[in-house]
Design an enzyme around this catalytic site. Structure first.
Site, short mmCIF file in Angstrom:
data_model
loop_
_atom_site.label_atom_id
_atom_site.label_comp_id
_atom_site.label_asym_id
_atom_site.label_seq_id
_atom_site.Cartn_x
_atom_site.Cartn_y
_atom_site.Cartn_z
N GLY A 46 0.82 -1.20 0.00
CA GLY A 46 0.00 0.00 0.00
C GLY A 46 0.86 1.25 0.00
O GLY A 46 2.03 1.21 0.40
N GLN A 51 3.11 9.83 1.40
CA GLN A 51 4.40 9.14 1.22
C GLN A 51 5.12 9.59 -0.05
O GLN A 51 6.31 9.31 -0.20
CB GLN A 51 4.19 7.62 1.19
CG GLN A 51 3.73 7.06 2.53
CD GLN A 51 3.60 5.56 2.45
OE1 GLN A 51 2.57 5.05 2.07
NE2 GLN A 51 4.65 4.85 2.82
N CYS A 89 6.60 -0.69 6.18
CA CYS A 89 6.13 0.51 5.50
C CYS A 89 7.21 0.97 4.53
O CYS A 89 8.40 0.96 4.90
CB CYS A 89 5.84 1.60 6.53
SG CYS A 89 5.32 3.17 5.82
N LEU A 90 6.81 1.36 3.34
CA LEU A 90 7.80 1.82 2.35
C LEU A 90 8.55 3.06 2.85
O LEU A 90 9.64 3.34 2.37
CB LEU A 90 7.13 2.10 1.01
CG LEU A 90 6.54 0.87 0.29
CD1 LEU A 90 5.79 1.28 -0.96
CD2 LEU A 90 7.63 -0.14 -0.04
N HIS A 131 -3.43 0.63 8.22
CA HIS A 131 -2.09 1.24 8.10
C HIS A 131 -2.15 2.48 7.20
O HIS A 131 -1.61 3.54 7.55
CB HIS A 131 -1.13 0.18 7.53
CG HIS A 131 0.25 0.66 7.24
ND1 HIS A 131 1.36 0.20 7.94
CD2 HIS A 131 0.74 1.56 6.34
CE1 HIS A 131 2.44 0.80 7.47
NE2 HIS A 131 2.10 1.61 6.49
N GLU A 132 -2.81 2.36 6.06
CA GLU A 132 -2.85 3.48 5.11
C GLU A 132 -3.73 4.62 5.63
O GLU A 132 -3.42 5.80 5.42
CB GLU A 132 -3.34 3.01 3.74
CG GLU A 132 -2.47 1.95 3.06
CD GLU A 132 -0.99 2.29 3.00
OE1 GLU A 132 -0.64 3.47 2.87
OE2 GLU A 132 -0.17 1.35 3.10
N HIS A 135 -1.73 6.79 7.77
CA HIS A 135 -0.88 7.74 7.03
C HIS A 135 -1.63 9.04 6.75
O HIS A 135 -1.04 10.13 6.79
CB HIS A 135 -0.46 7.15 5.68
CG HIS A 135 0.77 6.29 5.73
ND1 HIS A 135 2.01 6.78 6.11
CD2 HIS A 135 0.97 4.99 5.40
CE1 HIS A 135 2.90 5.79 6.03
NE2 HIS A 135 2.30 4.70 5.61
NI NI Z 1 3.16 2.88 5.25
#
Ligand code: NI
Length: 159
Positions: A46, A51, A89-90, A131-132, A135
Site C-alpha cells: 500500500g 508518502q 512501510c515503504l 495502516h494506510e 498515514h
Molecule cells: Ni506505510
C-alpha cells in the site's frame, strides 16, 4: 506515468493530516497513476499520498499484486477482532515491527469518479487499510509498535 520519490521517516510531510479530495483534476489523475506505478516498483502492499509528498486523502493498495484498489477520502465505518503481526512501510525501509490491528475493517471510500463505495477486508487487507488510513492522519506504524523494530533481513533468515 512516473515513479515518485518515497518520503522516509523523519520527513515532516509524513506527520501531517491530509486534505479531502473534492475534484479529480488531471493533476490528481496523474498522481493516482504515479502512486500505482510507484507502489508496484517498490513491491509494496500500500501507498498513501503523503508518502510521495502530497497531503491529499488518496491511498492505493494491492495485497495480491493483482487487485489494485484506489481509495479516495476513505473512512473507517466498522472494525472488529484483532490480529498481531509484523508490519512494514515503504517509508521505513528495511524494518518491521509487531503491530496489533483489527482483523476486520469496513470502509466507505470514493472511486476515480468520486462515486462512493464500501469495501470490507480481513487479515492482510484489513491491516493494509488501517495502516494506510493512519498515514492520512499523519501517523506511522512505528508509533504503534509493540517491542523493537527488527531488520526485515533478519526476519527472512528466521523463516
Ligand atoms: Ni506505510
Amino acid at each position: 506515468m512516473a515513479i515518485r520519490k518515497i518520503r522516509e521517516i523523519g520527513d515532516p510531510v509524513l506527520n501531517k493530516r491530509c486534505k479531502e479530495v473534492t475534484e479529480i483534476t488531471p493533476r490528481i489523475q496523474d498522481l493516482i497513476d504515479d502512486m500505482f506505478e510507484t507502489l508496484y516498483e517498490a513491491e509494496g502492499v500500500g501507498l498513501a499520498a503523503p508518502q510521495v509528498g502530497i497531503l491529499k486523502r488518496i491511498v492505493v493498495i494491492d495485497v495480491t499484486g493483482e487487485d489494485p484498489l484506489l481509495l479516495i477520502n476513505p473512512k473507517l465505518i466498522e472494525s472488529s477482532g484483532e490480529q498481531t503481526g509484523y508490519e512494514g512501510c515503504l517509508s521505513v525501509p528495511g524494518k518491521q515491527g509487531n503491530v496489533t490491528r483489527p482483523n476486520y475493517a469496513k470502509i466507505i471510500a470514493y472511486d476515480e469518479n468520486l462515486n462512493p463505495f464500501e469495501l470490507e477486508g480481513t487479515e492482510l487487507l484489513a491491516r493494509a487499510i488501517c495502516h494506510e488510513l493512519d498515514h492520512l492522519e499523519g501517523h506511522l506504524y512505528v508509533e504503534r509498535v509493540e517491542g523493537p523494530l527488527v531488520n526485515t533481513e533478519d526476519l527472512e533468515e528466521e523463516q
